[in-house]
Design a protein around this motif. Structure first.
Motif, PDB file in Angstrom:
ATOM      1  N   UNK A 183       0.799  -1.292   0.045  1.00  0.00           N
ATOM      2  CA  UNK A 183      -0.048  -0.049   0.032  1.00  0.00           C
ATOM      3  C   UNK A 183       0.839   1.367  -0.081  1.00  0.00           C
ATOM      4  N   UNK A 184       2.089   1.174   0.272  1.00  0.00           N
ATOM      5  CA  UNK A 184       2.975   2.295   0.475  1.00  0.00           C
ATOM      6  C   UNK A 184       3.079   2.925  -1.017  1.00  0.00           C
ATOM      7  N   UNK A 185       3.269   2.369  -1.884  1.00  0.00           N
ATOM      8  CA  UNK A 185       3.508   2.926  -3.144  1.00  0.00           C
ATOM      9  C   UNK A 185       2.408   3.796  -3.637  1.00  0.00           C
ATOM     10  N   UNK A 186       1.001   2.994  -3.468  1.00  0.00           N
ATOM     11  CA  UNK A 186      -0.055   3.953  -3.953  1.00  0.00           C
ATOM     12  C   UNK A 186      -0.212   5.049  -3.118  1.00  0.00           C
ATOM     13  N   UNK A 187      -0.210   4.982  -1.893  1.00  0.00           N
ATOM     14  CA  UNK A 187      -0.353   6.168  -1.033  1.00  0.00           C
ATOM     15  C   UNK A 187       0.533   7.141  -1.163  1.00  0.00           C
ATOM     16  N   UNK A 188       1.830   7.015  -1.266  1.00  0.00           N
ATOM     17  CA  UNK A 188       2.874   7.870  -1.685  1.00  0.00           C
ATOM     18  C   UNK A 188       2.534   8.437  -3.099  1.00  0.00           C
ATOM     19  N   UNK A 189       2.100   7.664  -4.052  1.00  0.00           N
ATOM     20  CA  UNK A 189       1.840   8.251  -5.245  1.00  0.00           C
ATOM     21  C   UNK A 189       0.569   9.229  -5.230  1.00  0.00           C
ATOM     22  N   UNK A 190      -0.362   9.109  -4.429  1.00  0.00           N
ATOM     23  CA  UNK A 190      -1.573   9.780  -4.359  1.00  0.00           C
ATOM     24  C   UNK A 190      -1.031  11.109  -3.693  1.00  0.00           C
ATOM     25  N   UNK A 191      -0.137  11.074  -2.549  1.00  0.00           N
ATOM     26  CA  UNK A 191       0.424  12.320  -1.847  1.00  0.00           C
ATOM     27  C   UNK A 191       1.186  12.987  -2.994  1.00  0.00           C
ATOM     28  N   UNK A 192       2.034  12.392  -3.631  1.00  0.00           N
ATOM     29  CA  UNK A 192       2.879  13.170  -4.718  1.00  0.00           C
ATOM     30  C   UNK A 192       1.921  13.811  -5.630  1.00  0.00           C
ATOM     31  N   UNK A 193       0.906  13.267  -6.299  1.00  0.00           N
ATOM     32  CA  UNK A 193       0.172  13.736  -7.053  1.00  0.00           C
ATOM     33  C   UNK A 193      -0.557  15.060  -6.769  1.00  0.00           C
ATOM     34  N   UNK A 194      -1.084  15.064  -5.412  1.00  0.00           N
ATOM     35  CA  UNK A 194      -1.782  16.170  -4.789  1.00  0.00           C
ATOM     36  C   UNK A 194      -0.517  17.502  -4.710  1.00  0.00           C
ATOM     37  N   UNK A 195       0.559  16.859  -3.918  1.00  0.00           N
ATOM     38  CA  UNK A 195       1.786  17.843  -3.717  1.00  0.00           C
ATOM     39  C   UNK A 195       2.117  18.533  -5.020  1.00  0.00           C
ATOM     40  N   UNK A 196       2.487  17.634  -5.561  1.00  0.00           N
ATOM     41  CA  UNK A 196       3.131  18.340  -7.151  1.00  0.00           C
ATOM     42  C   UNK A 196       2.166  19.236  -8.128  1.00  0.00           C
ATOM     43  N   UNK A 197       1.015  18.775  -8.078  1.00  0.00           N
ATOM     44  CA  UNK A 197      -0.354  19.539  -8.441  1.00  0.00           C
ATOM     45  C   UNK A 197      -0.461  20.929  -8.129  1.00  0.00           C
ATOM     46  N   UNK A 198      -0.226  20.775  -6.711  1.00  0.00           N
ATOM     47  CA  UNK A 198      -0.412  22.152  -5.914  1.00  0.00           C
ATOM     48  C   UNK A 198       0.768  23.030  -6.235  1.00  0.00           C
ATOM     49  N   UNK A 199       1.855  22.568  -5.941  1.00  0.00           N
ATOM     50  CA  UNK A 199       3.109  23.374  -6.246  1.00  0.00           C
ATOM     51  C   UNK A 199       3.302  24.083  -7.371  1.00  0.00           C
ATOM     52  N   UNK A 200       2.783  23.259  -8.324  1.00  0.00           N
ATOM     53  CA  UNK A 200       2.886  23.793 -10.008  1.00  0.00           C
ATOM     54  C   UNK A 200       2.212  24.953 -10.182  1.00  0.00           C
ATOM     55  N   UNK A 201       1.528  25.723  -9.335  1.00  0.00           N
ATOM     56  CA  UNK A 201       0.607  26.875  -9.376  1.00  0.00           C
ATOM     57  C   UNK A 201       1.507  28.156  -8.854  1.00  0.00           C
ATOM     58  N   UNK A 202       2.736  27.488  -8.414  1.00  0.00           N
ATOM     59  CA  UNK A 202       3.546  28.692  -7.600  1.00  0.00           C
ATOM     60  C   UNK A 202       4.961  28.432  -8.121  1.00  0.00           C
ATOM     61  N   UNK A 203       5.223  28.677  -9.524  1.00  0.00           N
ATOM     62  CA  UNK A 203       6.597  28.559  -9.963  1.00  0.00           C
ATOM     63  C   UNK A 203       7.518  29.851  -9.576  1.00  0.00           C
ATOM     64  N   UNK A 204       6.986  30.790  -9.144  1.00  0.00           N
ATOM     65  CA  UNK A 204       7.659  31.904  -8.679  1.00  0.00           C
ATOM     66  C   UNK A 204       8.410  31.533  -7.301  1.00  0.00           C
ATOM     67  N   UNK A 205       8.206  30.474  -6.481  1.00  0.00           N
ATOM     68  CA  UNK A 205       8.867  30.238  -5.344  1.00  0.00           C
ATOM     69  C   UNK A 205       9.919  29.174  -5.490  1.00  0.00           C
ATOM     70  N   UNK A 206      10.021  28.298  -6.453  1.00  0.00           N
ATOM     71  CA  UNK A 206      10.817  27.414  -6.711  1.00  0.00           C
ATOM     72  C   UNK A 206      12.211  27.826  -6.701  1.00  0.00           C
ATOM     73  N   UNK A 207      13.276  26.942  -6.527  1.00  0.00           N
ATOM     74  CA  UNK A 207      14.752  27.345  -6.599  1.00  0.00           C
ATOM     75  C   UNK A 207      15.105  27.237  -7.976  1.00  0.00           C
ATOM     76  N   UNK A 208      15.934  28.037  -8.571  1.00  0.00           N
ATOM     77  CA  UNK A 208      16.453  28.021  -9.870  1.00  0.00           C
ATOM     78  C   UNK A 208      17.701  27.952  -9.963  1.00  0.00           C
ATOM     79  N   UNK A 209      18.575  27.334 -10.914  1.00  0.00           N
ATOM     80  CA  UNK A 209      19.999  27.410 -11.191  1.00  0.00           C
ATOM     81  C   UNK A 209      20.589  28.772 -11.531  1.00  0.00           C
TER      82      UNK A 209
END
Length: 172
Positions: free
Chosen positions: A71-97
């Motif tokens: 169950x660990x992988x599906x739960x992790x995948x769902x959490x990553x999906x939610x987190x990365x989807x939410x974070x994608x709306x704030x690109x000005x806050x990312x670290x850039x090279x």
């Protein structure tokens, strides 16, 4: 007193509409997530009490545990999906090279958002594959991930990051 990072504070905050690539990657990620959860639900009653929980560099299982560990992988995948989807709306806050300026902000934000979308899709499909192979090994239908799996996984992830850095460097 808290030190404020002036470089991030001075970045432009742009409203960038979603691209076709964003929609495609979200759909691919969501389809992978649905398949991942469906696969686990379908095979759950068939799984033995002990399943592989870790694979060595050769692709052979080298640790075993209770069936609930799958169950660990599906739960992790769902959490990553939610987190990365939410974070994608704030690109000005990312670290850039490199420095983000008014001139390059739009291109850099689009590239960073694209990187997150690709990584989200790749990780979810990787988790789907790992869950599927774990189930097959637990059911005795397969004996390993295969020796090339680790190289393929690493090649896809590092290849995606490498392409991002190349395109991002050109967009400075």
């Amino acid at each position: 007193m808290r030190k404020v990072n002036r470089k991030k504070d001075s970045r432009p905050v742009l409203e960038i509409s979603r691209t076709y690539e964003d929609w495609f990657l979200d759909a691919a990620s969501l389809i992978g997530l649905i398949l991942l959860v469906s696969c686990l639900i379908y095979y759950w009653p068939l799984l033995p009490n002990t399943i592989p929980t870790h694979f060595g560099f050769s692709g052979q299982p080298d640790d075993w545990g209770g069936k609930s560990t799958v169950i660990i992988l599906p739960v992790t995948a769902v959490l990553l999906y939610i987190l990365l989807s939410a974070v994608s709306y704030f690109p000005h806050t990312y670290n850039y090279p490199w420095a983000i300026t008014e001139k390059n902000a739009r291109a850099q934000y689009l590239l960073a958002r694209s990187l997150l979308g690709w990584m989200k899709a790749e990780i979810i499909w990787l988790f789907l594959y790992l869950t599927w192979i774990t189930i097959l090994i637990a059911l005795g239908q397969k004996d390993s991930l295969g020796p090339a799996s680790i190289f393929i996984f690493l090649g896809v992830i590092f290849g995606t990051v490498g392409i991002y850095f190349l395109l991002s460097a050109r967009a400075q």
